[in-house]
Design an enzyme around this catalytic site. Structure first.
Site, PDB file in Angstrom:
ATOM      1  N   HIS A   1       0.621  -1.076  -0.110  1.00  0.00           N
ATOM      2  CA  HIS A   1      -0.106   0.026  -0.055  1.00  0.00           C
ATOM      3  C   HIS A   1       0.798   1.270  -0.037  1.00  0.00           C
ATOM      4  CE1 HIS A   1      -4.111  -1.577   1.219  1.00  0.00           C
ATOM      5  NE2 HIS A   1      -3.257  -2.842   1.294  1.00  0.00           N
TER       6      HIS A   1
ATOM      7  N   GLU B   1       3.126  -0.376   4.019  1.00  0.00           N
ATOM      8  CA  GLU B   1       3.249   0.957   3.543  1.00  0.00           C
ATOM      9  C   GLU B   1       4.372   1.487   3.011  1.00  0.00           C
ATOM     10  OE1 GLU B   1       0.211   2.633   3.315  1.00  0.00           O
ATOM     11  OE2 GLU B   1      -1.069   1.600   4.524  1.00  0.00           O
TER      12      GLU B   1
HETATM   13 ZN   LIG Z   1      -3.955   1.458   1.220  1.00  0.00          ZN
END
Ligand SMILES: [Zn+2]
Length: 347
Positions: free
Chosen positions: A159, A222
């Site tokens: 992400h 992330e």
């Molecule tokens: Zn996301």
């Protein structure tokens, strides 16, 4: 035509071939299973490992998070061209194709809240259909004999964050009752991530699903901030790309080059349950910002959240979520000794 366009037009299956050392099959639109084909001699002579590990790499569960999708396209292309050898069973997943094409986080509802059957609580729509398909292909993948023979399973769900962050690259580890695998945590550390965050309760994310139902070492990764397709500077994410390439090729990971990794534990979730909900920090507050004890971070009818030490760090603050959803997480920073206790308790 480039691979991304082929993916969006559902033509990629007919345009990409893999070397004879890789057996490829598309299990669903945007879901590619790749199994290394080892020659019998290699299997007999290999004393180190008889069974391949199993890896799942997913991207684009949120459609506007473009950099991980470009990274996945790059890996796919290198594997197809034989530039990257494949030593492990691999499932590559392009998560939310319609939202990716539209350049939106989601079309109807957030896909990353729908896993482990939660899609059934949502009206039938783009994401609830996709969550059902993804759960079903994961089950199919895990019934593959080569995958069943593995002893090690890892899932990286890639992400990018919406806002800036005091730690640019971090992994969120799903809550699990079992101990987190030491070699998995070590891999994350060697990949030069800046921080790890351990969840304190189960959730509807994709990484929770594979951890909870298939005992996979999973995380939401992330990797930084993304720009629209074609505008990302993939060099900014090269530590993650290299770490994944090495993993696929069966090479040892490199040495950590960044300062020590920080570890955090989720202590509380701020859930928006009423239209009166207000978050008392500016929109642009960075992830992992430290807040003073006693500060009222959010309030809604009959409820108020005050910062209480040691839960002084805010993650994913977002007042604009739908009622019923999470508007932020409060974190406590861990020392390694605290983390050992926390993970025994399942933190
Ligand atoms: Zn996301």
């Amino acid at each position: 035509m480039d691979l991304l366009t082929l993916l969006f037009e559902n033509k990629i299956e007919n345009h990409v071939c893999f070397p004879p050392t890789i057996q490829s099959s598309w299990l669903a639109e945007g879901v590619l299973q790749l199994l290394p084909q080892r020659s019998p001699q290699v299997q007999l002579s290999s004393s180190q490992e008889n069974f391949a590990d199993t890896l799942i790499i997913s991207a684009g569960i949120h459609g506007n998070e473009t950099a991980p999708v470009e990274m996945l396209i790059q890996l796919l292309s290198q594997l197809a061209q034989g530039k990257l050898p494949l030593q492990h069973n691999l499932l590559l997943i392009f998560g939310n194709l319609s939202a990716m094409y539209a350049g939106q986080r989601y079309i109807d509802h957030d896909l990353n809240r729908m896993f482990s059957g939660r899609y059934q609580n949502f009206p039938l729509g783009n994401e609830s259909k996709r969550a059902r398909v993804l759960e079903s292909v994961i089950r199919q993948f895990f019934s593959e004999p080569a995958v069943m023979a593995s002893t090690k399973y890892r899932h990286f769900d890639l992400h990018t964050a919406i806002r800036g962050s005091c730690h640019e690259q971090f992994a969120l580890l799903p809550y699990q009752a079992r101990e987190y695998a030491a070699d998995f945590l070590q891999w994350l550390e060697q990949s030069d991530l800046d921080a790890l965050v351990f969840h304190n309760s189960v959730g509807g994310t994709f990484s929770h699903f594979t951890s909870e139902h298939f005992n996979v070492d999973s995380c939401t990764l992330e990797i930084g901030k993304a720009l629209p397709f074609g505008q990302n500077d993939l060099a900014r994410f090269s530590n993650i790309t290299t770490a994944l390439q090495d993993l696929l090729a069966g090479l040892p990971s490199g040495r950590r080059a960044k300062p020590a990794l920080e570890r955090y534990r989720v202590v509380d979730a701020i859930i928006k349950q009423h239209a009166s909900f207000q978050l008392n920090i500016p929109e642009e507050t960075k992830n992992f910002t430290e807040l003073p004890s006693g500060f009222e971070i959010a309030r809604q009818q009959h409820q108020s959240w005050k910062i209480e030490s040691p839960a002084n760090f805010i993650l994913f603050p977002n007042a604009h979520v739908a009622v019923g959803l999470r508007a932020g997480l409060l974190l406590e920073k861990l020392t390694s000794s605290i983390h050992k206790t926390a993970s025994r308790r399942g933190g």
